[in-house]
Design a protein around this motif. Structure first.
Motif, mmCIF file in Angstrom:
data_model
loop_
_atom_site.group_PDB
_atom_site.id
_atom_site.type_symbol
_atom_site.label_atom_id
_atom_site.label_comp_id
_atom_site.label_asym_id
_atom_site.label_seq_id
_atom_site.Cartn_x
_atom_site.Cartn_y
_atom_site.Cartn_z
ATOM 1 N N ASP A 10 2.542 15.155 2.314
ATOM 2 C CA ASP A 10 3.532 16.463 1.895
ATOM 3 C C ASP A 10 5.136 16.312 1.812
ATOM 4 O O ASP A 10 5.683 16.862 1.396
ATOM 5 N N LYS A 11 5.118 15.142 2.581
ATOM 6 C CA LYS A 11 7.196 15.304 2.933
ATOM 7 C C LYS A 11 7.410 14.053 2.086
ATOM 8 O O LYS A 11 8.795 13.825 1.878
ATOM 9 N N GLY A 12 6.694 13.197 0.742
ATOM 10 C CA GLY A 12 7.510 12.321 0.851
ATOM 11 C C GLY A 12 6.164 10.800 0.899
ATOM 12 O O GLY A 12 5.222 11.116 1.322
ATOM 13 N N ASN A 13 6.384 9.770 0.205
ATOM 14 C CA ASN A 13 5.331 8.681 0.368
ATOM 15 C C ASN A 13 5.660 7.933 2.124
ATOM 16 O O ASN A 13 6.522 7.564 1.795
ATOM 17 N N ILE A 14 4.949 7.049 1.896
ATOM 18 C CA ILE A 14 4.840 5.853 2.922
ATOM 19 C C ILE A 14 4.253 5.060 2.494
ATOM 20 O O ILE A 14 2.687 4.588 0.989
ATOM 21 N N GLN A 15 5.021 3.379 2.086
ATOM 22 C CA GLN A 15 5.150 2.255 1.510
ATOM 23 C C GLN A 15 4.264 1.855 2.528
ATOM 24 O O GLN A 15 6.062 1.490 3.625
ATOM 25 N N GLY A 63 0.796 -1.534 -0.182
ATOM 26 C CA GLY A 63 -0.221 0.146 -0.190
ATOM 27 C C GLY A 63 0.856 1.316 0.521
ATOM 28 O O GLY A 63 1.726 1.312 0.250
ATOM 29 N N ASN A 64 0.717 1.710 -0.805
ATOM 30 C CA ASN A 64 1.745 3.308 -0.952
ATOM 31 C C ASN A 64 0.535 4.838 -0.599
ATOM 32 O O ASN A 64 -0.913 4.734 -1.708
ATOM 33 N N GLU A 65 0.832 5.366 0.274
ATOM 34 C CA GLU A 65 -0.556 7.256 0.172
ATOM 35 C C GLU A 65 0.893 7.949 0.134
ATOM 36 O O GLU A 65 1.973 8.055 0.526
ATOM 37 N N ASN A 105 -2.119 8.305 10.481
ATOM 38 C CA ASN A 105 -3.359 8.477 9.557
ATOM 39 C C ASN A 105 -3.355 7.761 8.446
ATOM 40 O O ASN A 105 -3.983 7.397 7.675
ATOM 41 N N LYS A 106 -1.825 8.200 8.055
ATOM 42 C CA LYS A 106 -1.960 8.714 6.669
ATOM 43 C C LYS A 106 -0.698 7.032 6.248
ATOM 44 O O LYS A 106 -1.416 6.185 5.534
#
Length: 150
Positions: free
Chosen positions: A69-74, A64-66, A134-135
């Motif tokens: 504002d400062k990059g991705n959370i994977q 899952g990828n979200e 939450n992200k």
């Protein structure tokens, strides 16, 4: 002069009879408990099978990828036997971690809670960490949605 005549009968209570009566009472109580337990177990599956069909996760690893504002959370979510067994963070913006050192512990606690309870709930609050957590949860949901679709 009719009437009802009642003969009195005297029952002698011996130790042996008291033990027999006590045993009969214990057996009756155990039978009642067992019956109520069986009836309760019989009603639950019938009620749930008529009401809802629960979605089940398919075994495998899902990503899952979200975006933040400062990059991705994977994240990579591992499903075994229709349950979440592991959640691994593959990518996380370092700016968040350098700004708040305790964020790493918070995310670890959230992941541990998800695996333990099998539930994904949002973190309420206006702090920056709740935004990031939450992200992270949204990335986990995206991975789980892939499991449901395949």
């Amino acid at each position: 002069m009719g009437g009802i005549f009642i003969k009195h009968k005297i029952i002698l209570l011996t130790r042996k009879r008291v033990m027999i009566y006590a045993l009969i009472i214990v057996v009756l109580i155990l039978a009642i408990i067992a019956l109520t337990h069986l009836m309760r177990n019989r009603e639950e599956p019938a009620a749930s099978s008529n009401s809802f069909i629960y979605l089940q996760y398919k075994d495998g690893k899902y990503i899952g990828n979200e975006k933040t504002d400062k990059g991705n959370i994977q994240v990579e979510v591992t499903i075994k036997k229709n349950k979440i067994k592991d959640i691994e963070i593959l990518e996380f913006p370092q700016e968040y971690l350098s700004a708040r050192k305790e964020l790493k512990d918070e995310t670890a606690k959230v992941i541990e809670k998800i695996i333990k309870t099998q539930e994904i709930t949002s973190i309420e609050g206006m702090e920056e960490s709740s935004y990031i957590v939450n992200k992270l949860l949204k990335a986990v949901r995206i991975a789980l949605d892939q499991s449901l679709l395949q």
